[in-house]
Design a protein around this motif. Structure first.
Motif, PDB file in Angstrom:
ATOM      1  N   GLU A 100       0.806  -1.203   0.031  1.00  0.00           N
ATOM      2  CA  GLU A 100      -0.048  -0.093   0.039  1.00  0.00           C
ATOM      3  C   GLU A 100       1.047   1.273  -0.011  1.00  0.00           C
ATOM      4  O   GLU A 100       0.710   2.070  -0.881  1.00  0.00           O
ATOM      5  N   LEU A 101       2.026   1.154   0.988  1.00  0.00           N
ATOM      6  CA  LEU A 101       2.749   2.446   1.097  1.00  0.00           C
ATOM      7  C   LEU A 101       3.475   2.574  -0.129  1.00  0.00           C
ATOM      8  O   LEU A 101       3.522   3.988  -0.722  1.00  0.00           O
ATOM      9  N   LEU A 102       4.272   1.600  -0.741  1.00  0.00           N
ATOM     10  CA  LEU A 102       4.866   1.718  -1.845  1.00  0.00           C
ATOM     11  C   LEU A 102       4.015   1.972  -3.380  1.00  0.00           C
ATOM     12  O   LEU A 102       4.591   2.825  -4.193  1.00  0.00           O
ATOM     13  N   THR A 103       2.884   1.562  -3.222  1.00  0.00           N
ATOM     14  CA  THR A 103       2.062   1.789  -4.392  1.00  0.00           C
ATOM     15  C   THR A 103       1.540   3.187  -4.554  1.00  0.00           C
ATOM     16  O   THR A 103       1.887   3.786  -5.485  1.00  0.00           O
ATOM     17  N   ALA A 104       1.447   3.643  -3.327  1.00  0.00           N
ATOM     18  CA  ALA A 104       0.984   5.278  -3.207  1.00  0.00           C
ATOM     19  C   ALA A 104       2.105   6.108  -3.515  1.00  0.00           C
ATOM     20  O   ALA A 104       2.135   7.246  -4.085  1.00  0.00           O
ATOM     21  N   GLU A 105       3.290   5.810  -3.225  1.00  0.00           N
ATOM     22  CA  GLU A 105       4.611   6.504  -3.289  1.00  0.00           C
ATOM     23  C   GLU A 105       4.936   6.563  -4.695  1.00  0.00           C
ATOM     24  O   GLU A 105       5.166   7.311  -5.240  1.00  0.00           O
ATOM     25  N   ARG A 106       4.604   5.226  -5.268  1.00  0.00           N
ATOM     26  CA  ARG A 106       5.074   5.108  -6.953  1.00  0.00           C
ATOM     27  C   ARG A 106       4.118   5.904  -7.743  1.00  0.00           C
ATOM     28  O   ARG A 106       4.403   6.364  -8.829  1.00  0.00           O
ATOM     29  N   ASP A 107       2.837   6.187  -7.022  1.00  0.00           N
ATOM     30  CA  ASP A 107       1.845   6.999  -8.007  1.00  0.00           C
ATOM     31  C   ASP A 107       1.896   8.502  -7.899  1.00  0.00           C
ATOM     32  O   ASP A 107       1.347   9.264  -8.670  1.00  0.00           O
ATOM     33  N   ILE A 108       3.073   8.778  -7.076  1.00  0.00           N
ATOM     34  CA  ILE A 108       3.113  10.317  -7.000  1.00  0.00           C
ATOM     35  C   ILE A 108       3.690  10.883  -8.535  1.00  0.00           C
ATOM     36  O   ILE A 108       4.780  10.315  -8.899  1.00  0.00           O
TER      37      ILE A 108
END
Length: 174
Positions: A100-108
């Motif tokens: 969840e955290l890394l997917t959100a970070e990747r989506d920035i």
């Protein structure tokens, strides 16, 4: 109180000598540097989190990473905190939260990141691939890892990038 540049220089120098210190000594030295800053300084809290993380104390690191982020950590340290928090959570048996955290970070969007933060895109992808593998999403993990590797190769960049994307649509066993 010391100036920011001096403090940053001393923090960087200490990290360069991480392996020269016993874990307790290293954490104490980082704590001493952090004590030079206000208690709510997100950079100082982050450095303490990273020191705990790098010396085998991921649970203690998680709380500090979260606090640093809650205090408004910005820039390169914010991105590093997200990556390191996600990695610690994965190591503590919470790969779903890491995804969840890394997917959100990747989506920035890239235009919201500075050059140093964008440079860590490969690290985001690498740690996301590890977390995906831990959640049983092996084809997604392989696709992400190969996609991150493709631009670094001296040849076969286009082919590898294509095959990485194709992993997501080719049925298992084909």
């Amino acid at each position: 109180m010391t100036n920011d540049h001096d403090w940053e220089t001393r923090v960087a120098a200490l990290w360069e000598r991480l392996d020269d210190h016993e874990p307790d000594d290293f954490r104490a030295r980082v704590a001493d540097l952090a004590a030079e800053r206000p208690a709510d300084d997100p950079a100082a809290v982050f450095e303490q989190a990273a020191a705990h993380d790098s010396t085998g104390m991921p649970e203690e690191a998680v709380a500090r990473y979260r606090r640093a982020l809650d205090l408004g950590l910005t820039g390169l340290r914010r991105r590093r905190a997200v990556i390191q928090l996600a990695s610690s959570l994965r190591n503590l048996g919470r790969p779903d939260r890491s995804v969840e955290l890394l997917t959100a970070e990747r989506d920035i969007p890239a235009d919201r990141l500075d050059a140093d933060e964008r440079a860590l895109a490969g690290a985001v992808d690498a740690f996301l691939a590890l977390a995906l593998a831990d959640t049983g999403r092996d084809r997604e993990a392989a696709s992400l890892a190969l996609g991150a590797l493709a631009p670094l190769l001296p040849r076969y960049n286009r082919s590898l990038a294509y095959y990485a994307k194709d992993l997501l649509k080719t049925p298992l066993g084909s």
